[in-house]
Design an enzyme around this catalytic site. Structure first.
Site, PDB file in Angstrom:
ATOM      1  N   ASN A  98      90.532 -51.506 -38.091  1.00 34.07           N
ATOM      2  CA  ASN A  98      89.486 -51.769 -39.074  1.00 34.07           C
ATOM      3  C   ASN A  98      90.021 -51.647 -40.494  1.00 34.07           C
ATOM      4  OD1 ASN A  98      87.036 -51.884 -40.567  1.00 34.07           O
ATOM      5  ND2 ASN A  98      85.904 -51.130 -38.809  1.00 34.07           N
ATOM      6  N   ASP A  99      90.186 -50.438 -40.969  1.00 36.51           N
ATOM      7  CA  ASP A  99      90.561 -50.220 -42.377  1.00 36.51           C
ATOM      8  C   ASP A  99      91.926 -50.802 -42.717  1.00 36.51           C
ATOM      9  OD1 ASP A  99      88.173 -48.768 -42.807  1.00 36.51           O
ATOM     10  OD2 ASP A  99      89.100 -47.011 -41.884  1.00 36.51           O
TER      11      ASP A  99
END
Length: 461
Positions: free
Chosen positions: A387-388
């Protein structure tokens, strides 16, 4: 003669530790590095058992049995998803050993009336660093295991309060140096060190846990150095220095990979769930979904495919299915690489270890700096549970908390498929602009099951 043999064994152990660190720097030699480190520790322990200060072996045997009973399950049965927690617990055990040695050595020397000032200084550092590492590691374990909230736990004037508590501990340490026989000062210093460990980790969010675990590893090494000086043990000084320095270097490298400073990690309370006013998210628009059949067709006929693994891959225990999918694509003539971000997962090297366990060749694991140059030539990027580390906001949105963090430039590829269980945010609680980009298609569901479906569809394409 016995003392000479012990020192020679310590020299051998030190050489093996250094060789192990060198081998651990490359994936293809990492397994040999672990074996060298284990051999070095065995040599150090065996030599110590012949030390003249040992007058009875009963409690040593008890400790060895207890350690084996606890250590074997931790090493053999803990799944890869729980490996960060296991490492945090290992740091806690190591620091606890150093702290207990410090307390025991202080009480023993106090009883004999042989407390030298230099020894008190070494013991004080040992207890301060060891105590905060014990409770800090337990707190990190709690956050990683989700026993404690992963978000930062903060209150008003927290940093000032923490600094005041630490000042009291340092003052008690100073008083103990001046008055070595003061049990009250020694007790206060121990209690304060334990409290500091809790206060240190509480305000740190889940997104920063890899750096915290690495930093605690450094503290445990420094505590071991102090132990070595306190009991005049050369191998503890050498091993502790190697551990402390390598942990510090790793922490710096990981902070750099997140574009963060140590002060920001320790005092910035990063990782809280963002509010509408503070998230700084520019993620607007609808996610475009894709079926497993369409995603498989896209990858089956691609010349270049890059898989980006994240913590979601580890949670689903889907590393074997990812390797099988890569093999199927390569049988059709496609080239597959795995893009590894330095802070993907919950510990340093988490993705490397996970994929190596599944039998992915080391030359298929490509670091961020090298793979970023290849994305423009990539037909399809498959993001599995990351994700990040793929969030474009880190490059494009100055209001984002992760702005400036180096990321995998997956949007440079021709198309992106993101596999996620749901529509939630990442571990740091930040919305991801990638998910609503026109190049991106979302494949929702359990990563393991989705990869199995993709493999079946690629085989039948």
């Amino acid at each position: 003669m016995s003392a000479t043999i012990i020192q020679l064994a310590y020299l051998l152990a030190a050489f093996l530790f250094i060789a192990a660190l060198r081998a651990l720097g490359r994936p293809e030699s990492a397994r040999r590095g672990i074996q060298l480190a284990a051999l070095g520790m065995a040599a150090a322990i065996a030599a110590t058992l012949f030390h003249a200060r040992i007058v009875s072996y009963e409690w040593i045997v008890v400790g060895a049995v207890v350690g084996a009973v606890v250590g074997y399950p931790l090493g053999m049965w803990v799944p890869m998803t729980a490996m960060p927690q296991r490492i945090a617990l290992s740091h806690a055990f190591g620091a606890l050993a150093a702290t207990l040695v410090g307390v025991g050595e202080y009480l023993h020397s106090l009883h004999l009336g042989e407390l030298a000032r230099g020894q008190v200084i070494a013991l004080g550092f040992e207890v301060l660093l060891g105590g905060l590492t014990v409770t800090g590691s337990v707190m990190a374990f709690g956050k990683l295991q989700e026993i404690l909230p992963g978000r930062p736990i903060t209150f008003r004037f927290q940093n000032a309060f923490n600094l005041s508590v630490l000042t009291i501990g340092v003052a008690a340490f100073a008083w103990l140096i001046v008055h070595p026989t003061s049990l009250s000062a020694a007790g206060l210093m121990l209690v304060i060190s334990l409290c500091v460990g809790v206060l240190l980790v509480l305000p740190i969010g889940g997104a920063d846990m890899p750096v915290v675990v690495s930093l605690l590893n450094s503290y445990a090494g420094l505590a071991a150095v102090a132990t070595g000086f306190a009991i005049d043990n050369n191998i503890l000084i050498i091993a502790g220095a190697l551990d402390g320095l390598s942990g510090l270097i790793l922490s710096i490298a990981m902070s750099k990979a997140m574009n963060r400073s140590f002060s920001n990690v320790l005092f910035g309370a990063f990782g809280a769930a963002p509010t509408a006013a503070t998230s700084g998210s520019s993620a607007k628009g609808e996610m475009s979904t894709i079926s497993a059949e369409d995603a498989a067709l896209r990858m089956a006929y691609a010349d270049n495919v890059v898989l980006v693994p994240g913590y979601g891959l580890a949670v689903a225990q889907a590393q074997h299915q990812a390797r099988e999918l890569a093999n199927l694509i390569e049988k059709r003539g496609g080239d597959v690489r795995f893009a590894i971000h330095p802070v993907a997962g919950r510990m340093p090297g988490h993705m490397n270890v996970l994929l190596a366990e599944a039998g992915v060749p080391y030359d298929k694991l490509v670091d961020m700096d090298d793979i970023n140059e290849r994305f423009r030539e990539t037909d399809v990027v498959l993001v599995v549970g990351a994700n990040d580390v793929v969030n474009p906001a880190a490059r494009t949105n100055p209001a984002s908390p992760i702005f400036g963090m180096p990321i995998l430039n997956v949007l440079d590829a021709k198309s992106v498929i993101v596999m996620k269980r749901g529509r939630g945010t990442g571990f740091s609680g930040i919305e991801n602009d990638l998910f609503v980009d026109s190049k991106t298609s979302m494949l929702f569901g359990d990563a393991k099951q989705s990869l199995l479906e993709l493999g079946i569809e690629v085989k039948n394409a």
